[in-house]
Design a protein around this motif. Structure first.
Motif, short mmCIF file in Angstrom:
data_model
loop_
_atom_site.label_atom_id
_atom_site.label_comp_id
_atom_site.label_asym_id
_atom_site.label_seq_id
_atom_site.Cartn_x
_atom_site.Cartn_y
_atom_site.Cartn_z
N TYR A 39 0.84 -1.18 0.00
CA TYR A 39 0.00 0.00 0.00
C TYR A 39 0.88 1.24 0.00
O TYR A 39 1.97 1.26 0.57
CB TYR A 39 -0.90 0.05 1.24
N LYS A 71 -3.87 4.41 0.28
CA LYS A 71 -4.66 4.65 1.50
C LYS A 71 -4.39 6.08 1.95
O LYS A 71 -3.26 6.45 2.20
CB LYS A 71 -4.26 3.68 2.59
N HIS A 91 0.82 4.86 1.50
CA HIS A 91 0.13 5.59 2.56
C HIS A 91 0.38 7.09 2.39
O HIS A 91 1.52 7.53 2.34
CB HIS A 91 0.62 5.14 3.93
#
Length: 115
Positions: free
Chosen positions: A32, A111, A34
């Motif tokens: 991911y 995210k 971030h």
């Protein structure tokens, strides 16, 4: 007192999903990206981007981000997180759309954290 067969409801664990993902695959398995915001003083804030793949040149990405959003920034080396891009101001949505349009990260792997 030991005769009672009572089951107590278990407490809700808000981090159960995150712990289950991390336990099976190890750190960084989902890859991911971030995008977070850190409050400084007053209305000032920092946007941090972490989790980009190692093959990308962080300095070139930073240069494009600074030029696109008219803000200043830097690349910081963190002992735990590796390289982290820091930008001035709240640039979370801008950075997310930039990473998708440039083909650096997929939309479902970004995210966005913060208030």
């Amino acid at each position: 007192m030991s005769d009672l067969d009572v089951t107590l409801p278990s407490a809700f664990d808000p981090f159960a999903e995150a712990n289950a993902e991390d336990a099976g695959a190890g750190p960084g398995a989902k890859d991911y990206v971030h995008v977070r915001i850190q409050q400084r003083n007053g209305r000032k804030s920092l946007t941090t981007v972490q989790g980009l793949k190692k093959e990308f040149s962080y300095n070139k990405i930073l240069k494009d981000l600074k030029k696109e959003f008219c803000c200043n920034g830097t690349v910081v080396q963190d002992p735990e997180l590796g390289q982290v891009i820091q930008l001035q101001g709240d640039q979370r949505k801008n950075v997310a759309t930039f990473l998708v349009q440039a083909g650096i990260a997929k939309k479902e792997l970004i995210k966005i954290h913060g208030f």
